[in-house]
Design a protein around this motif. Structure first.
Motif, PDB file in Angstrom:
ATOM      1  N   GLY A   5       0.806  -1.210   0.000  1.00 42.14           N
ATOM      2  CA  GLY A   5       0.000   0.000   0.000  1.00 42.14           C
ATOM      3  C   GLY A   5       0.838   1.257   0.000  1.00 42.14           C
ATOM      4  N   ILE A   6       0.166   2.389  -0.178  1.00 42.84           N
ATOM      5  CA  ILE A   6       0.811   3.706  -0.145  1.00 42.84           C
ATOM      6  C   ILE A   6       0.028   4.582   0.825  1.00 42.84           C
ATOM      7  N   LEU A   7       0.734   5.193   1.750  1.00 45.28           N
ATOM      8  CA  LEU A   7       0.131   6.067   2.751  1.00 45.28           C
ATOM      9  C   LEU A   7       0.458   7.518   2.410  1.00 45.28           C
ATOM     10  N   LEU A   8      -0.591   8.347   2.316  1.00 43.95           N
ATOM     11  CA  LEU A   8      -0.418   9.743   1.927  1.00 43.95           C
ATOM     12  C   LEU A   8      -0.747  10.691   3.067  1.00 43.95           C
ATOM     13  N   PRO A   9       0.039  11.758   3.235  1.00 46.44           N
ATOM     14  CA  PRO A   9      -0.345  12.813   4.181  1.00 46.44           C
ATOM     15  C   PRO A   9      -1.511  13.615   3.606  1.00 46.44           C
ATOM     16  N   PRO A  10      -2.211  14.379   4.436  1.00 44.29           N
ATOM     17  CA  PRO A  10      -3.433  15.073   3.983  1.00 44.29           C
ATOM     18  C   PRO A  10      -3.235  15.991   2.780  1.00 44.29           C
TER      19      PRO A  10
END
Length: 301
Positions: free
Chosen positions: A53-58
């Motif tokens: 997966g890829i986690l993105l900041p807001p």
């Protein structure tokens, strides 16, 4: 055995490295842009990927959840840097999971750690969990992390945030670059230990890991190098690595046996002294040279 293994590195074009190549390897897919990876690399035949997966900041745009779009954008941004031929494109880490915990608990611990320690700082994280065979025949659960190095906003990538480095890239006396004592990288090693130890405690396990060096922990043992790709690779470098791993293991084993022998000798010597004293006391009593203590025994008045 619980492990604090938490390696990190910088992927740099000066060493012929590419964010696209690193992402393709970790995600077990084929490289997709010959501008940055001239010779295609295909890792899709490997079957050890279990979660990704890829986690993105807001502030990051949603299109960055696409792995190919994300790392192509990273490479294009470095083309506009001051020295694109030497650009540092991303940071990577390999984090070991704990065999004492379930895969699910390991992943939950990882996601909490990544969200709170990286994404909350504005860093994009690409993670890929692998389930491979370990050198001892067990399971080698680990995750490959790729982290962006530039501030991200709705319009894409901006300047690099040097506060994320935490590394002194001016080696001391010709040594390798080292993590600053209070730098972010060292803080993250400590933080990972905290998250894992909390998971151990919640699982009712009396196990803990320690991110500090053996020297800092007061442990008299040479650090054991990892075999890694050299296990099956060919060439002189691979043989040298295998020799190094074997030699360090033999050295540590010999030191452990020597210490055990010393402890046994000391224990045996102490037991011999006690036995000798008891024998001498018994002989003295039979010879009538030892009287009972005052106030006790048949001679007490």
């Amino acid at each position: 055995m619980a492990s604090p293994h938490h390696d990190w590195m910088i992927y740099s074009r000066s060493r012929g490295q590419s964010a696209i190549a690193a992402a393709a390897y970790a995600a077990r897919i084929r490289t997709w842009d010959r501008r940055y990876v001239p010779e295609p690399q295909d890792h899709s035949h490997k079957t050890d990927l279990v979660f990704s997966g890829i986690l993105l900041p807001p502030k990051a745009p949603s299109w960055m959840r696409d792995r190919r779009a994300l790392w192509s954008a990273v490479e294009r941004r470095e083309d506009r840097s001051t020295r694109p031929e030497d650009a540092q494109v991303c940071r990577g880490k390999v984090v070991s999971f704990q065999r004492e915990l379930t895969m699910e608990r390991n992943i939950l611990t990882l996601l909490q750690y990544l969200e709170e320690q990286y994404v909350a700082r504005g860093i994009i994280i690409d993670f890929n969990v692998h389930d491979a065979e370990a050198e001892d025949g067990g399971r080698n659960w680990h995750t490959h992390l790729l982290a962006t190095m530039r501030v991200v906003g709705p319009d894409g990538f901006g300047l690099k945030n040097r506060a994320w480095n935490g590394v002194n890239f001016r080696p001391r006396n010709g040594s390798r670059p080292h993590a600053l004592r209070d730098g972010m990288l060292l803080q993250q090693r400590a933080a990972w230990s905290d998250y894992v130890n909390a998971a151990f405690a919640e699982a009712g396990l009396d196990i803990r890991i320690d991110h500090r060096s053996l020297k800092a922990q007061g442990i008299d043992r040479m650090p054991q190098p990892r075999l890694g790709k050299a296990k099956h690779a060919k060439g002189q470098w691979a043989q040298q690595r295998r020799d190094e791993v074997r030699d360090v293991a033999a050295y540590n084993g010999a030191r452990q046996q020597a210490r055990a022998g010393q402890r046994a000798a000391v224990k045996g010597k102490g037991a011999g002294i006690v036995a000798g004293a008891a024998s001498a006391a018994s002989t003295a009593r039979h010879d009538g040279r030892v009287a009972s203590a005052p106030g006790r025994g048949r001679h007490a008045q």
